[in-house]
Design a protein around this motif. Structure first.
Motif, short mmCIF file in Angstrom:
data_model
loop_
_atom_site.label_atom_id
_atom_site.label_comp_id
_atom_site.label_asym_id
_atom_site.label_seq_id
_atom_site.Cartn_x
_atom_site.Cartn_y
_atom_site.Cartn_z
N SER A 110 40.97 -7.47 56.69
CA SER A 110 41.60 -6.32 57.07
C SER A 110 43.28 -6.73 57.04
CB SER A 110 41.26 -6.02 58.46
OG SER A 110 41.31 -7.44 59.39
N LYS A 111 43.47 -7.65 56.73
CA LYS A 111 45.02 -8.15 56.57
C LYS A 111 45.36 -8.06 55.16
CE LYS A 111 44.89 -11.05 60.57
NZ LYS A 111 44.55 -12.66 60.83
N GLY A 112 44.45 -7.80 54.08
CA GLY A 112 44.78 -7.37 52.72
C GLY A 112 44.89 -8.61 51.94
N ARG A 113 44.19 -9.79 52.58
CA ARG A 113 44.15 -11.06 51.72
C ARG A 113 42.93 -10.75 50.77
NH1 ARG A 113 42.97 -17.14 53.84
NH2 ARG A 113 43.23 -18.17 52.09
N ARG A 114 42.89 -11.01 49.55
CA ARG A 114 41.95 -10.76 48.43
C ARG A 114 41.59 -11.87 48.06
NH1 ARG A 114 41.22 -9.39 43.06
NH2 ARG A 114 40.49 -7.19 42.78
N SER A 115 40.17 -12.06 47.74
CA SER A 115 39.60 -13.06 46.97
C SER A 115 38.60 -12.88 46.18
CB SER A 115 38.94 -14.39 47.96
OG SER A 115 37.93 -13.89 48.67
N GLY A 134 37.31 -35.56 35.74
CA GLY A 134 36.01 -35.42 35.12
C GLY A 134 34.98 -35.41 36.03
N ARG A 135 35.48 -35.34 37.35
CA ARG A 135 34.40 -35.23 38.41
C ARG A 135 33.78 -33.56 38.53
NH1 ARG A 135 38.50 -37.38 42.65
NH2 ARG A 135 39.58 -35.74 41.76
N ILE A 136 32.59 -33.44 39.16
CA ILE A 136 31.98 -32.08 39.12
C ILE A 136 32.60 -31.72 40.34
CG2 ILE A 136 30.06 -30.75 39.40
CD1 ILE A 136 28.71 -33.05 37.45
N ARG A 137 33.24 -30.38 40.49
CA ARG A 137 33.57 -30.01 41.84
C ARG A 137 33.18 -28.47 41.75
NH1 ARG A 137 34.76 -33.84 44.68
NH2 ARG A 137 36.61 -35.42 43.87
N ARG A 138 33.14 -27.78 43.08
CA ARG A 138 33.06 -26.14 42.89
C ARG A 138 34.04 -25.52 42.35
NH1 ARG A 138 31.06 -24.90 49.04
NH2 ARG A 138 33.15 -24.38 49.16
N LYS A 139 33.90 -24.57 41.49
CA LYS A 139 35.02 -23.75 41.13
C LYS A 139 35.71 -23.18 42.21
CE LYS A 139 35.73 -20.19 37.66
NZ LYS A 139 35.39 -19.36 36.74
N THR A 140 37.09 -23.02 42.10
CA THR A 140 37.97 -22.73 43.29
C THR A 140 37.73 -21.13 43.40
OG1 THR A 140 39.82 -22.75 41.79
CG2 THR A 140 39.34 -24.62 43.31
N ARG A 141 38.19 -20.66 44.44
CA ARG A 141 37.95 -19.20 44.83
C ARG A 141 39.35 -18.64 44.54
NH1 ARG A 141 36.05 -19.11 50.21
NH2 ARG A 141 34.06 -18.68 49.62
N GLN A 142 39.43 -17.72 43.89
CA GLN A 142 40.83 -17.11 43.75
C GLN A 142 41.32 -16.16 44.59
OE1 GLN A 142 40.52 -14.87 39.83
NE2 GLN A 142 39.42 -16.46 38.88
N ILE A 143 42.42 -16.50 45.12
CA ILE A 143 42.90 -15.99 46.44
C ILE A 143 44.39 -15.27 46.37
CG2 ILE A 143 43.42 -16.24 48.88
CD1 ILE A 143 41.38 -18.31 48.85
N GLU A 144 44.55 -14.30 46.90
CA GLU A 144 45.78 -13.48 46.74
C GLU A 144 46.30 -13.21 48.36
OE1 GLU A 144 45.72 -10.17 44.38
OE2 GLU A 144 44.86 -11.01 42.65
N LYS A 145 47.48 -13.60 48.53
CA LYS A 145 47.63 -13.32 49.92
C LYS A 145 48.16 -11.79 50.16
CE LYS A 145 48.66 -17.66 51.70
NZ LYS A 145 47.72 -18.21 52.46
#
Length: 148
Positions: A110-115, A134-145
């Motif tokens: 509701s504040k316009g933050r998009r992911s 070389g470590r396995i990590r969760r793919k990051t979420r793309q966030i726009e303020k």
């Protein structure tokens, strides 16, 4: 409501459709990935706030399921400590263009933050990638303020 919590709610809701069983709406059998595979472009995108398919060609059964899911979304939010009005937008693109299934969830609060969060398989799980060490990590979420 925190944006990450809204993303978790969206994931659980979309995962119910991806599973093909639709338990969040009682029981609603869907074949969203199979339909995406035969849809032009290999993608079916659903707007869960409005309860409709917004991209791809879906069967009447999937169109009806989208309506049912859209109607159930406010109650699902309440059961999870949120309101549907906490979401400005909630889109799920089910992609069957590759060997494995994936879904991209777009959440705007509701504040316009998009992911944009990408999930693979059934059940929907965050994709894993190698980091610079070389470590396995969760793919990051793309966030726009808001306002960007």
């Amino acid at each position: 409501m925190k944006h990450d919590r809204l993303c978790a709610i969206a994931h659980n809701f979309a995962d119910s459709m991806a599973s093909g069983l639709g338990f969040v709406v009682g029981f609603c059998q869907t074949e969203v990935f199979e339909e995406a595979a035969i849809s032009p472009g290999g993608v079916i995108e659903i707007d869960f706030l409005r309860g409709r398919v917004v991209r791809g060609r879906a069967s009447q059964r999937l169109e009806s399921a989208a309506i049912t899911f859209g109607q159930a979304f406010p109650d699902f939010c309440k059961k999870n400590g949120a309101e549907a009005t906490d979401f400005q937008s909630f889109l799920a693109a089910f992609d069957a263009r590759e060997e494995w299934r994936r879904a991209m969830l777009t959440v705007v609060d509701s504040k316009g933050r998009r992911s944009l969060t990408e999930y693979g398989g059934v059940p929907l799980k965050r994709l894993r990638v190698l980091d610079t060490l070389g470590r396995i990590r969760r793919k990051t979420r793309q966030i726009e303020k808001a306002g960007q």
